[in-house]
Structures are given as C-alpha cells and as structure tokens.
Design an enzyme around this catalytic site. Sequence first.
Site, mmCIF file in Angstrom:
data_model
loop_
_atom_site.group_PDB
_atom_site.id
_atom_site.type_symbol
_atom_site.label_atom_id
_atom_site.label_comp_id
_atom_site.label_asym_id
_atom_site.label_seq_id
_atom_site.Cartn_x
_atom_site.Cartn_y
_atom_site.Cartn_z
ATOM 1 N N ALA A 272 0.842 -1.187 0.000
ATOM 2 C CA ALA A 272 0.000 0.000 0.000
ATOM 3 C C ALA A 272 0.879 1.240 0.000
ATOM 4 C CB ALA A 272 -0.904 0.019 1.230
ATOM 5 N N GLU A 308 -0.067 2.664 6.921
ATOM 6 C CA GLU A 308 -0.222 3.787 5.987
ATOM 7 C C GLU A 308 -0.820 4.996 6.699
ATOM 8 O OE1 GLU A 308 1.434 3.228 3.476
ATOM 9 O OE2 GLU A 308 1.427 1.043 3.572
ATOM 10 N N GLU A 330 10.156 4.623 7.235
ATOM 11 C CA GLU A 330 9.689 3.238 7.220
ATOM 12 C C GLU A 330 9.993 2.483 8.518
ATOM 13 O OE1 GLU A 330 7.513 2.470 5.342
ATOM 14 O OE2 GLU A 330 7.745 3.768 3.590
#
Length: 897
Positions: A272, A308, A330
Amino acid sequence: MNAPVSPQASDAPNTVYLKDYQPPSYRIEKTQLRVDIGEQSTRVSSSLSLERQGEACDRLFLHGEALELVSVAINDRTLSSEQYHVDEKGLTLLNPPESFTLQTEVNIYPKQNTSLEGLYKSRSSYCTQCEAEGFRKITYFLDRPDVMSDFTTTIIADRATCPVLLSNGNRIDSGTLEGGRHFATWHDPFKKPAYLFALVAGDLASIQDEFITQSGRRVALEIFVEPKDLDKCDHAMSSLKHSMAWDEKVYGREYDLDIFMIVAVDDFNMGAMENKGLNIFNTSCVLAKPETTTDAGFQRVEGVVAHEYFHNWSGNRVTCRDWFQLSLKEGFTVYRDACFSADMGSSTVKRVEDVSLLRAYQFAEDAGPMAHPIRPASFIEISNFYTVTIYEKGAEVVRMLANLLGPVEFRKATDLYFERHDGQAVTTEDFVQAMADVSGWDLTQFKRWYDQAGTPRVKVTDHYHEDSRQYSLTFSQSTPATPECSDKQPFHIPIAVGLLGGAGELALKLEGEELTDLPEDNTHKVLELTEAEQTFVFTDVPEHPVPSLLRGFSAPVKLSFAYSRQDLAELMQRDSDGFNRWEASQNLALAVLDDAIVAYQQGKLDSFTVDPMLIESYRQLLADAELDQAMVALMLTLPSQDYIAEQYEVVDVEAIYTARRLLAKTIACELADSLRAVLESYDNTQAYRADADSIAARSLKNTALGYLLLEPSQSDTDYALAQFSNANNMTDEVSALSALLYSESPQVAEHAERALAEFYTKWQDEALVVNQWLSLQARDPRPNALLRVKALLEHPAYDGTNPNKIRAVIGAFCMANPINFHTGLLDDPSAGYRFLADQVIALDAKNPQIAARLITPLTRWRRYSEVRGQAMRSQLARIQAAPGLSGDSYEIVTKSL
Ligand code: TRP
Ligand code: ZN
C-alpha cells in the site's frame, strides 16, 4: 574529459551517493496539474511556480521519463529549441530566471504502462504510484523528497467509465463538460513531495464513515473498491478508526485533513501507499471477510491500514530529505504499526511473528551480497532498497531507542521530533538528535546501527562462584564483513536479562549497586553492551542460575550461549518472558534438527531416534491449560526451513527438508493422542469470530490438524475432509486443504486432488482466494512441483502482469518451496534456477521492480554447495546478459555476481 569509456560502462546505470547530497537549487512553491484522461492517451498540463534558492545557475534539470513533450513555456512564452534540452531522463532549462512559471504539456500512455509506476490502469481504474520516483513518469518535476509543493489537481475524464475522480486534499470544484466528460479539482493544503501525490479515476463504489478527533474535528472516511467487493471493506474501516484513535492516545497525533480516503486496486507492486489523504492499497491489504480471508489476512489488513495511516505523521508531515533516509519513515512507521498490532491482539504473538520474519529474511539479507545499513551510503535503483533491512531492522533500531529511553522519555522525544520538524524533509540524524536532546543520552555509538550493515554476533559465557555467591556473564560481540565495510566498530547493544533459579526468578543486583537503588520487582534488567568484550557481575546469587538472555529480542543480533537441552526445557516452561519461552522451544527444536541433519549427512537417518526431551516438552505444552493457545501453536511449530538454513555455513537443502519432515512426522506419531485431544476439545459448531482468543484457538487446532495429517488415521482424514467442506471461514477451509495437500500419505492424495479442484470451482471469482489456491500449489513440497507450477502459468486464473499472481506462483515456488526450487526436476536438477531466470528476463521488460525482487533467491548462491552455487550463478549471469536489462535488475545481479 578524455578518459576512454567503454560503451558498456557509459550505458551502465549510475550509482548515487549520500555524500554527494546537495540541496535543490529551486523550490516549487505551487504545482497546478490538469490531467485529461483519454481512452488512448492522457494529456498532462502542468504549471509550476519555481523560485531559485541560492546562487544563480545556467541550467535547471527537471526529472521526466517516458513523457512525450508537447509544449514547454516559461511565463506563458513558448520556449525555442535553444532554451531547453530534452532527453530520456528529463528536461533541462538553459539560463532559467530567478523566479518563473514553467508550463509544460505532455502525453502519457497509462494503458501501456505495465511498470505500475506513474499513472497506470488497473482493471477499469486509473491510479498512480509515485514513490519513490514515479512522479517523473507523469510530468516534468523536481522529483526529490526535499522539494515540497502545494498541489492543485484537476482531473478530466469520461463520466460514464470514470464517475469517481480523486486526488489529495479537499475537492474544491467539480462539474460536467461536453462530450460526456466531467472534471473534479482537488487542493491539498499541506505542502508535500511529489512522491506523495495521487490520483484515481474509475468506476468505484465506496463505504463511508467518520471519525471525531480528540480536538472534536469531524473527519470523513471513505474506502473505494470495485462494486463487487463492497462487502469486504468493514474490517479495513474499523482498523482505520482504531488506528486514528491509537495514534492520538499513544503519540498525541491527530489527523489533519477533513477527509481520509483509501482506494483498493488489484495491480500494485507493494502492499500500500501513504499518499496524503488518498492512500492507495493493494486489494490484498484492504479486502477481508471471514468466508474469503484467513486470520492472517485479517491481521495483515489491520496492520497495513495502520501503517499507511501512521505515515501521515511519520513520513508525510515530517518527510525524508533524500532516499537514503528511507528508514526514517519506514523503520519508525513499522515500529509504530507493530506496537499498534500488539495492542490490538496478543503482544507476544506479534513479537514472535516479527522476530521470525526478521531472522529468516533480514538476517539472510544482511549476510548476502545486497547487505546494506538501514541508512545506505549509495544505491543504483532506490526501488531495490524497500527491503526487510530498511523496514524491519529499521523498526528494531527504533524499538531499541524506545526501550533505552523508556516510554515517558520516548514520547517526549517523538513529540519534540514532530514539533521541531513539522513540514520539513529531514534525516535519521534529526530523529536521533531529538532522542538525545530529550533524554540527555549520548547516542554517538548507538548511531552505528544506522551506518554499519551486518548482524552482530554476541557470544555469551557464564561463571558461578559458589563461595562469593557471584554470577558473571561475559559478552563478546563481532560483526562479519559486509560489502560496504569489513572492519566493524562495536555496537551499543541493549540486552534484556533475567536469571532463573530452581524456585523462580532471582533478584538481580549488579556489583556496585545498592539494593535501595533497585526497583521492587528487580528480576529483569537491561545490560548495555558497548565494548567488544564486557563482563557483568551479579552479586548475592544463591545458586547457579539459568540465564534468560535477550528477552523480547531486545536487539537484532545473533546471540549464542551453550544451553543444555535441560536448560532449554526449563526456560520453555518457566521463563516469565513469553518471547523467551518461545525462543527456548525454537532452540531446543534446532538442536534436535541438527541431530537429524547430521544423521542424514552421515547416511544414518534410518536408525535415528528423536531426542525424547523435545517430545516430552511438547507434550507438556499441549497439557498446559494456562498458556495462550496461539503461543502453544507457535511453540509447537518447527523453525522454518529458511531459519534452519540460517544456522549453517553451507545450506544442505535435502538434509534440512528431510530432517524437518522426519521430526514433524515423529511428533505427529508420538503425540497423536494429545493432538487429537486438541481437535476433540475444539467446538466446531461455534459461530465465527475474529477476536484474539478465537484466532488463537483456530491456530492451535489447525496446527494439530497439520501434524496429524502427516501420518493420518482414517478419522484424522475424515476430520480434515469434514472441516474442508463445512468450514464457515477461510482459515479453517484453507488449513484443512493444506493439511490434505501436504500430507504425502497415499490414502489422502486422491482426496487432496479432489478438494483442490472443488476449492477452485467454488472460489474462481474471488481473485484473492484464487491467489491462495495458486500459492498452495506452488509451495507443494512433493517432487516435480516445477511441472505443476509451469502448468499453473498456463491456467486461465493466472495473469503474468499482476504482481499478486506473480508472487503467488513464481515467488512462492522460488522462495517458499526450497526443496523443489533447489532440486529442480528429477532429470534436470537446475531446472528451478533456469525457470526463475527465464521468468525474470521476460518480466524485466514489463515490470522491473517486481522482476528485480524475484531475483533474490539466486543472489544467495554462495551459501550452497559448489555445484548448486555455480548453477545459480550461471543463471544470474544469463540475466545480466539479457539485452535491455533494467537498472533495477542490473543492480541486483551485478552486486551478487
Ligand atoms: N511507502 C510504501 C509503504 O508504506 C511503500 C511503497 C508502496 C512502495 N508502493 C511502492 C515503494 C512502490 C516502492 C515502490 O511502505
Ligand atoms: Zn511504509
């Protein structure tokens, strides 16, 4: 420049270095886009307001790839050919003014875009993927994360085929146009880098909901899918609301726009993407309902939706200065989503799953030719660096910081980080600096985690002095060489420990510590290893304890200590740290597996007997009514083939497979009664529920079923067949199917084939279920799986342009079926390697990101026997020689040859 350059060298893709970073010479204050989507081509008109920052320069380069330039103007004046230059990498403006508007028009071809980067078509929808460097396939731009702009986007499309038109931010205008067309204009009030841009146009249905933030603002939530999937959105929606509430509660972070949208598409290179206000997801990470989705699938949706969403702060509000900083967003975001998932379900189970993944894949990456630090110093193609190292090891490094600081200080530090850098594009240094500023810690040595690759080995020995009642633990650390550096400095490694005595856990007092300084419950401590070798002495220790080391996996290292099997059995039963109980079960199984591997290698497997200690420990586990059933299931599961392989210098594929299989069958026989008792006590009539307890009960039952089907009685087979036919949820249905399929028992084989066929007939219209069906077969360990895999590629359900299907068949065969991948066909042992190279070469021209990822198993050729290694290597060389090879694949093969 007159140095001779060979044609090959000048064609070779460039390496980019962190040390060469330069701030951009221009800012783009405002970006106005008009995207006119046609059946054949799309016209993108852009207007960028550029402002020079710093010194005058005689040229300005804007990225642009696969663009057909129609016109280019500055301040409404069309440029003459002397004022600019275009090539396949971008547009160069000669002698640009200090402040100006650049207007360009280009044609792009989304239907032909098979790379799934830039603007492309997935089934009937148009969508974008711009991270990392995809925006340059939409228009000319300064496509780098430190150029942040205010975006206004108008989308124009056919009203009938594309009723839904979405982009980032708020919709500020919309209307009808002639010729059956319509438009919508969106404005995003938050400045953002181009990689967070998104656009969607298609015929989508949606579910809507809302969330009231802690400050009382109402946020509209909307999930867009194809109409047929509308019944599978509820779980994603509730996951989203849980994520929003959690980020407020745990990090004090509130959502900032009036609308948050998720769109699901079937063709997507990754899981995603966190585009501002308009997340775009792989359908596999959104859609879920009990009939079609396994428990693991539900958890994945929850985790990815959270990931996300959390990027809105860790990534979007505070973004990366350059792509070397990728782990800044991340690693931190994976850490955040892991804590969220731990809070939503069982935290020990979540930790075990994450550590298993890290040790099976990240440790292998860290030991291979593509090893890189979480902040790499160079790369050729950034897409190759969306790795388990950047993500999962990055998250482990943030976890260590969080544990060193403790919850209160860590929260203060993240508050400081978000406040100090809101709206900025920053570096991992900035992140660590916020941690240091708040806590006063000197994190200089800790920062080595960011720029030294490789997995540290920590060897531990102990000594007990009965007379002085002192117990000492001596640690030594070393890190093997990796491609970027062979001489490693010691890391700052937090090692959480406890000591088990005969009657329970011992109070811990280090030499020099006063009892009054210690907390009341002091059976747990974090030792900080900073030297190459270091000894910690505990005083007033009444007996020689069994040490419980690296509790909760407090650092991403390979720790070894010479435990006896008896010690491991004790830890497995009594450690207060749930993670280390599991760890002990793994270590005990590894020790017994090693017995069997050695026996296999010596040709003595026929007379081999499994250490009864393991069987007895498992028997006790099955009788332990206190333990979480999910933990029992995990502790009963043998280490994966990949993790077993990690233990050996040279991977003996057959020995590992055979030993693991033999051990599993022995467990099935010896513990058949206890395993059957698990099935009997499970209530198959209960309605399906997705809470942690129900998931745990299902996982234990299905683990038991998998074992029993290895050496099944008629009633075991009947149980599996009944579960397969009557299941009211996909977890039970697919578990029964895989138990039947992987049984290898001749009485089961025919049933298994029939079940497989039935399953396809039943689910052929559900793409995600079909993917499970494909992947089950690709992972089938029975001989000649490659023939079946090749047949699957011809099956109508297969689609060689869809990444999920490619992963389900080719990826699963090459990465999750080691015995078949490495032994090939009976008459052609290297057939698996050749198959992979053929697939990579064919795919590379269409979708280089996916092609490059598939190469991974071949890059590990140094780990196998000489014959296998050379066979793998020659396939890498074949890929390297393929004409027109992408930079993505070029980087992987070149670095691993
Ligand atoms: N930033 C995405 C994430 O949440 C990763 C991602 C999505 C990505 N699509 C991509 C990376 C395509 C590279 C290419 O982790
Ligand atoms: Zn991410």
